[in-house]
Design a protein around this motif. Structure first.
Motif, PDB file in Angstrom:
ATOM      1  N   GLY A 123     -18.032  -0.421 -39.221  1.00 27.76           N
ATOM      2  CA  GLY A 123     -17.304   0.192 -38.118  1.00 27.76           C
ATOM      3  C   GLY A 123     -17.895   1.546 -37.784  1.00 27.76           C
ATOM      4  O   GLY A 123     -19.000   1.886 -38.226  1.00 27.76           O
ATOM      5  N   CYS A 124     -17.174   2.325 -37.002  1.00 23.27           N
ATOM      6  CA  CYS A 124     -17.669   3.659 -36.634  1.00 23.27           C
ATOM      7  C   CYS A 124     -16.482   4.509 -36.191  1.00 23.27           C
ATOM      8  O   CYS A 124     -15.573   4.021 -35.523  1.00 23.27           O
ATOM      9  CB  CYS A 124     -18.688   3.558 -35.511  1.00 23.27           C
ATOM     10  SG  CYS A 124     -19.387   5.177 -35.078  1.00 23.27           S
ATOM     11  N   ALA A 125     -16.539   5.782 -36.564  1.00 21.60           N
ATOM     12  CA  ALA A 125     -15.408   6.677 -36.262  1.00 21.60           C
ATOM     13  C   ALA A 125     -15.533   7.319 -34.880  1.00 21.60           C
ATOM     14  O   ALA A 125     -14.591   7.946 -34.414  1.00 21.60           O
ATOM     15  CB  ALA A 125     -15.350   7.779 -37.320  1.00 21.60           C
ATOM     16  N   ALA A 127     -16.053   6.279 -31.716  1.00 24.81           N
ATOM     17  CA  ALA A 127     -15.288   5.747 -30.577  1.00 24.81           C
ATOM     18  C   ALA A 127     -15.932   5.968 -29.214  1.00 24.81           C
ATOM     19  O   ALA A 127     -15.250   6.345 -28.260  1.00 24.81           O
ATOM     20  CB  ALA A 127     -13.872   6.338 -30.592  1.00 24.81           C
ATOM     21  N   CYS A 128     -17.231   5.735 -29.122  1.00 28.19           N
ATOM     22  CA  CYS A 128     -17.860   5.832 -27.801  1.00 28.19           C
ATOM     23  C   CYS A 128     -17.234   4.758 -26.905  1.00 28.19           C
ATOM     24  O   CYS A 128     -16.969   3.636 -27.347  1.00 28.19           O
ATOM     25  CB  CYS A 128     -19.364   5.641 -27.902  1.00 28.19           C
ATOM     26  SG  CYS A 128     -20.123   6.938 -28.911  1.00 28.19           S
ATOM     27  N   ALA A 129     -17.016   5.132 -25.649  1.00 21.34           N
ATOM     28  CA  ALA A 129     -16.132   4.340 -24.801  1.00 21.34           C
ATOM     29  C   ALA A 129     -16.689   2.972 -24.419  1.00 21.34           C
ATOM     30  O   ALA A 129     -15.930   2.107 -24.000  1.00 21.34           O
ATOM     31  CB  ALA A 129     -15.817   5.124 -23.534  1.00 21.34           C
ATOM     32  N   PHE A 130     -18.000   2.779 -24.547  1.00 17.04           N
ATOM     33  CA  PHE A 130     -18.619   1.536 -24.085  1.00 17.04           C
ATOM     34  C   PHE A 130     -19.081   0.674 -25.260  1.00 17.04           C
ATOM     35  O   PHE A 130     -19.834  -0.282 -25.069  1.00 17.04           O
ATOM     36  CB  PHE A 130     -19.848   1.872 -23.217  1.00 17.04           C
ATOM     37  CG  PHE A 130     -20.714   2.881 -23.887  1.00 17.04           C
ATOM     38  CD1 PHE A 130     -21.637   2.482 -24.836  1.00 17.04           C
ATOM     39  CD2 PHE A 130     -20.563   4.230 -23.622  1.00 17.04           C
ATOM     40  CE1 PHE A 130     -22.395   3.408 -25.515  1.00 17.04           C
ATOM     41  CE2 PHE A 130     -21.319   5.167 -24.295  1.00 17.04           C
ATOM     42  CZ  PHE A 130     -22.232   4.748 -25.240  1.00 17.04           C
ATOM     43  N   CYS A 131     -18.648   1.008 -26.480  1.00 14.11           N
ATOM     44  CA  CYS A 131     -19.250   0.401 -27.660  1.00 14.11           C
ATOM     45  C   CYS A 131     -18.211  -0.396 -28.458  1.00 14.11           C
ATOM     46  O   CYS A 131     -17.163   0.132 -28.831  1.00 14.11           O
ATOM     47  CB  CYS A 131     -19.854   1.497 -28.531  1.00 14.11           C
ATOM     48  SG  CYS A 131     -20.418   0.907 -30.122  1.00 14.11           S
ATOM     49  N   LEU A 132     -18.527  -1.635 -28.735  1.00 15.00           N
ATOM     50  CA  LEU A 132     -17.585  -2.480 -29.475  1.00 15.00           C
ATOM     51  C   LEU A 132     -17.421  -2.034 -30.916  1.00 15.00           C
ATOM     52  O   LEU A 132     -16.357  -2.203 -31.496  1.00 15.00           O
ATOM     53  CB  LEU A 132     -18.052  -3.938 -29.435  1.00 15.00           C
ATOM     54  CG  LEU A 132     -17.755  -4.673 -28.134  1.00 15.00           C
ATOM     55  CD1 LEU A 132     -18.369  -6.065 -28.175  1.00 15.00           C
ATOM     56  CD2 LEU A 132     -16.258  -4.770 -27.901  1.00 15.00           C
ATOM     57  N   THR A 133     -18.471  -1.483 -31.495  1.00 15.97           N
ATOM     58  CA  THR A 133     -18.320  -0.986 -32.869  1.00 15.97           C
ATOM     59  C   THR A 133     -17.319   0.167 -32.878  1.00 15.97           C
ATOM     60  O   THR A 133     -16.507   0.304 -33.795  1.00 15.97           O
ATOM     61  CB  THR A 133     -19.673  -0.516 -33.447  1.00 15.97           C
ATOM     62  OG1 THR A 133     -20.668  -1.494 -33.183  1.00 15.97           O
ATOM     63  CG2 THR A 133     -19.569  -0.277 -34.937  1.00 15.97           C
ATOM     64  N   GLY A 134     -17.389   0.988 -31.841  1.00 11.35           N
ATOM     65  CA  GLY A 134     -16.442   2.098 -31.721  1.00 11.35           C
ATOM     66  C   GLY A 134     -15.018   1.599 -31.579  1.00 11.35           C
ATOM     67  O   GLY A 134     -14.080   2.161 -32.156  1.00 11.35           O
ATOM     68  N   VAL A 135     -14.840   0.521 -30.841  1.00  7.74           N
ATOM     69  CA  VAL A 135     -13.495  -0.042 -30.664  1.00  7.74           C
ATOM     70  C   VAL A 135     -12.955  -0.545 -32.010  1.00  7.74           C
ATOM     71  O   VAL A 135     -11.757  -0.470 -32.300  1.00  7.74           O
ATOM     72  CB  VAL A 135     -13.532  -1.195 -29.630  1.00  7.74           C
ATOM     73  CG1 VAL A 135     -12.174  -1.881 -29.525  1.00  7.74           C
ATOM     74  CG2 VAL A 135     -13.915  -0.644 -28.258  1.00  7.74           C
TER      75      VAL A 135
END
Ligand code: SF4
Length: 368
Positions: A123-125, A127-135
């Motif tokens: 995952g990733c903390a 939260a870039c708005a266009f990124c599924l990993t961020g979601v």
């Protein structure tokens, strides 16, 4: 100090994974065991060049040493839970970690290259708005061996189809958020007795955490940097890349200018183009001004649309018009289609299927 046993999250781990050690750390551990330092080079060669599956197979080591190594360390291969193949040749792998978390990596063949796209976090903390990993949100940092371990596991899958030639830390996670493990992994990747990748063939992709960038420059590893920029102004970047609120563009670009780029190399700025959001002619002009004086090239990446992402991909005309502005201002700006779109392996699409199933419940509204 290297310890043979660690206590982590309340559990006693009996041994340490040897792939999580740099050569210097392994030499140190061997000295503590009363062994000679040069054995570390031999062990690295067995693990990374000959890819043996156990210490017992390291036939030029004394039997007693093989036994002691097996008592103190593990030698594990990440387990592949699923593989998907794209029509364009890209292959995506889902790895299962020991605590049940999952990560993804991608192999991208391209003429004489085979690039492995690696994850540094589950995952990733950010939260870039266009990124599924961020979601997907942040689950945990990967340990160094889990980052490195993706390479031999992918190589094993490739078998006679070729060797991995390039590495990009562009999979799940922000590498500089997991700084220590990432740097350790980079050292093992570039260790000449080990994986022996030239730093020129390794690219670390980051949203650009200025202090970590400065520290990375001081490490002297010399890998390529790709900065995920995605907006030419703070107002817009604050929304697309929320970490910008803490580290605004001025600070980021100062860190980029200070990064000790090896001669004849350039920084890469990544810019995902979102229809009507950051793809206007004025945005391109502002971007050209922002990057003035930097030794750089720009990768323009049309958005890979997904139902969970509230943006659209720009038309071909808009993409080309944006690129043309940058060309006119003297920049090298490539318009790059991500590979593996049909298997959700393209840029910003890595996100384990199990998590995706729950995504719609967590869907957030951006620009609300
Ligand atoms: S683009 Fe990179 S940093 Fe941003 S949320 Fe996705 S994985 Fe994290």
């Amino acid at each position: 100090m290297v310890q043979a046993a660690r206590v982590e999250r309340g559990m006693v781990r009996p041994s340490l994974e040897v792939k999580g050690l740099t050569r210097a750390e392994l030499e140190h551990a061997l000295q503590e065991m009363g062994e000679l330092r040069y054995r570390a080079a031999q062990i690295f060669q067995w693990i990374y060049k000959r890819q043996v599956g156990s210490f017992e197979d390291m036939s030029n080591l004394p039997k007693a040493l093989r036994h002691s190594l097996a008592e103190r360390f593990t030698l594990k291969l990440l387990s592949v839970l699923q593989e998907d193949r794209s029509r364009d040749g890209a292959r995506k792998f889902l790895f299962g970690l020991e605590d049940g978390k999952q990560i993804e990596s991608v192999l991208i063949p391209d003429e004489d290259r085979m690039t492995a796209c690696l994850s540094t976090q589950a995952g990733c903390a950010l939260a870039c708005a266009f990124c599924l990993t961020g979601v997907m949100g942040f689950q945990r940092h990967l340990e160094a061996w889990e980052i490195i371990g993706q390479i031999p596991a992918l190589q094993e899958r490739l078998q006679s189809e070729g060797r991995i030639t390039h590495l990009v830390l562009m999979g799940m996670g922000e590498p500089l958020h997991n700084y220590e493990a990432t740097v350790k992994a980079l050292r093992v990747m570039t260790e000449k007795e080990g994986l022996a990748f030239s730093p020129r063939r390794i690219t670390l992709s980051t949203v650009g955490l200025p202090k970590a960038l400065e520290k990375l420059g001081e490490e002297g590893i010399g890998v390529n940097l790709a900065i995920s920029l995605h907006a030419p102004t703070d107002d817009l970047r604050d929304q697309l890349v929320p970490i910008n609120r803490r580290y605004p563009l001025k600070e980021l670009l100062e860190a980029c200018r200070a990064y000790p780029l090896p001669p004849r190399r350039r920084l890469t700025f990544e810019y995902v183009l979102l229809d009507g959001v950051n793809d206007r002619i004025e945005d391109a002009k502002e971007l050209a001004v922002l990057l003035q004086g930097l030794r750089c090239k720009i990768n323009l990446i049309p958005l890979n649309e997904a139902p969970e992402i509230p943006f659209k991909r720009p038309s071909r005309e808009r993409l080309l018009a944006f690129q043309q502005v940058l060309h006119d201002q003297g920049y090298t700006a490539t318009l790059r289609e991500s590979r593996g779109w049909d298997i959700s392996a393209a840029c910003g699409m890595l996100n384990t299927e199990a998590v995706r199933k729950g995504l719609f419940r967590n869907k957030r509204a951006f620009f609300s």
